[in-house]
Enzyme design. Structure first.
Site, PDB file in Angstrom:
ATOM      1  N   CYS A  59      29.410  36.375  14.631  1.00  0.00           N
ATOM      2  CA  CYS A  59      30.414  35.767  15.518  1.00  0.00           C
ATOM      3  C   CYS A  59      31.726  35.475  14.781  1.00  0.00           C
ATOM      4  O   CYS A  59      32.491  36.390  14.517  1.00  0.00           O
ATOM      5  CB  CYS A  59      29.843  34.533  16.208  1.00  0.00           C
ATOM      6  SG  CYS A  59      30.783  34.112  17.693  1.00  0.00           S
ATOM      7  N   HIS A  77      24.699  36.504  18.892  1.00  0.00           N
ATOM      8  CA  HIS A  77      24.032  35.446  18.125  1.00  0.00           C
ATOM      9  C   HIS A  77      22.530  35.666  17.989  1.00  0.00           C
ATOM     10  O   HIS A  77      21.749  35.100  18.761  1.00  0.00           O
ATOM     11  CB  HIS A  77      24.272  34.091  18.790  1.00  0.00           C
ATOM     12  CG  HIS A  77      25.644  33.555  18.557  1.00  0.00           C
ATOM     13  ND1 HIS A  77      25.993  32.876  17.414  1.00  0.00           N
ATOM     14  CD2 HIS A  77      26.763  33.615  19.312  1.00  0.00           C
ATOM     15  CE1 HIS A  77      27.271  32.530  17.470  1.00  0.00           C
ATOM     16  NE2 HIS A  77      27.762  32.963  18.612  1.00  0.00           N
TER      17      HIS A  77
END
Ligand code: NAG
Length: 343
Positions: free
Chosen positions: A157, A270
């Site tokens: 991320c 994620h």
């Protein structure tokens, strides 16, 4: 008397039925003489591959702030690691050493010498000392690989965004996307070169589901489109795009990329949340989603096992994350569930 012993009688009776049933079907395998047909001793387990390192440790860079919107601390000196990243590495079969971003560069470099791979977490910080630390460590990752050591990096991320900025040399290269708090599938680009990548190590059935089922978690406002990446010489020569995703406005962004020449994988999703975060109802927790967490963690550690570094065991223990305790901050019903705080 008879009534008292009746239950005992039935217990013995049914157990003997179970036992004889088992032995009729050759299920009883407990007798040592029935194991290991070719060898009689118990030392028949082959030694693990001596070229691999089974004590590998992953360094995780801390992120500025308390990770709990000020509920733990408002000090500008604190930093944190969401515990989900630590559990992620542990689930893959390795231990963690925190790389505290605002420690002295000498201390950081010393700790970097104790690890066999690095993970950049999610977050929001993109400048100042944090950016400089990430830049310095990224450079070191490339140097160690150039020097012949296999030294993997997972950039997740914010980590994805930071190494996109660093590799391109352009701090304004990121574009805005609307992909906060949603699960998605991954779209594999045509002719995606998954050989030797994270995805090659996925079980085939799970790999298939990645492109059909919403089993990866998205939570980001920035990213890069495939066009912008391919039109940037520095990025397109460094990275192979493996997957893309569409945001809420159908804008396409790169969701997984892998370095062509380094064991560096960047995620605009994620993998750690599926199994270890509960602060949003949109995080997928299906059995397949949990398998995504484990397969992704397993690949990082399988890469770290190839590292030729064999650091001093006591120095490693002195710096492990086990010297710290996580704090439960998820009671607020949002954000991270547990964070490690560094002051
Ligand atoms: C941090 O600041 C906020 C806002 O002023 C406050 O509500 C909170 O209690 C502070 N946190 C701590 C740990 O003192």
């Amino acid at each position: 008397m008879a009534i008292l012993f009746l239950p005992l009688f039935f217990f013995v009776f049914f157990n003997s039925i179970l036992y004889s049933h088992s032995s009729n079907n050759n299920i009883i395998i407990l007798q040592p003489t029935h194991r290991h047909h070719h060898t009689s001793s118990s030392s028949s387990c082959p030694a693990p591959n001596p070229n691999l390192y089974y004590q590998s440790v992953i360094g995780i860079v801390t992120h500025p702030g308390d990770g709990a919107s000020g509920r733990l601390s408002n000090s500008s000196a604190v930093s944190n690691i969401p515990a989900s990243y630590v559990k992620f590495v542990e689930a893959g079969g390795a231990r963690v050493i925190p790389l505290v971003y605002n420690e002295s560069p000498q201390k950081l470099l010393k700790k970097l010498d104790l690890v066999n791979g690095v993970l950049f977490t999610g977050g929001w910080a993109k400048d100042g000392q944090y950016f400089e630390t990430v830049r310095r460590i990224f450079k070191k990752v490339l140097e160690r690989n150039d020097g012949g050591e296999h030294f993997p990096l997972y950039a997740i991320c914010l980590g994805f965004e930071l190494i996109t900025m660093i590799v391109s040399g352009d701090n304004n290269i990121l574009e805005e996307f609307s992909a906060s708090d949603q699960a998605s599938a991954l779209h594999f680009v045509e002719n995606a070169d998954i050989e030797g990548s994270l995805f090659q190590s996925f079980p085939p059935d799970l790999l298939k589901k990645l492109s059909t089922d919403c089993i990866v978690m998205q939570n980001h406002h920035f990213g890069i489109s495939p066009e912008k990446l391919l039109n940037n010489k520095k990025l397109s020569s460094f990275f192979d795009v493996l997957t893309t995703c569409k945001d809420e406005d159908d804008k396409v962004y790169v969701s997984t990329m892998q370095s062509r020449n380094y064991p560096v994988t960047a995620f605009q999703w994620h993998p750690e949340k599926n199994a270890f975060e509960w602060g949003s109802a949109n995080i997928p927790h299906t059995e397949d989603a949990i398998r995504v967490t484990h397969s992704t963690a397993s690949f990082l550690v399988s890469e770290a096992r190839k590292s030729s570094k064999r650091p001093d065991a006591q120095e490693v223990r002195d710096n492990l994350i086990y010297n710290y305790s996580p704090t439960y901050v998820g009671k607020a019903g949002k954000g991270y569930d547990e964070v490690y705080l560094f002051r």
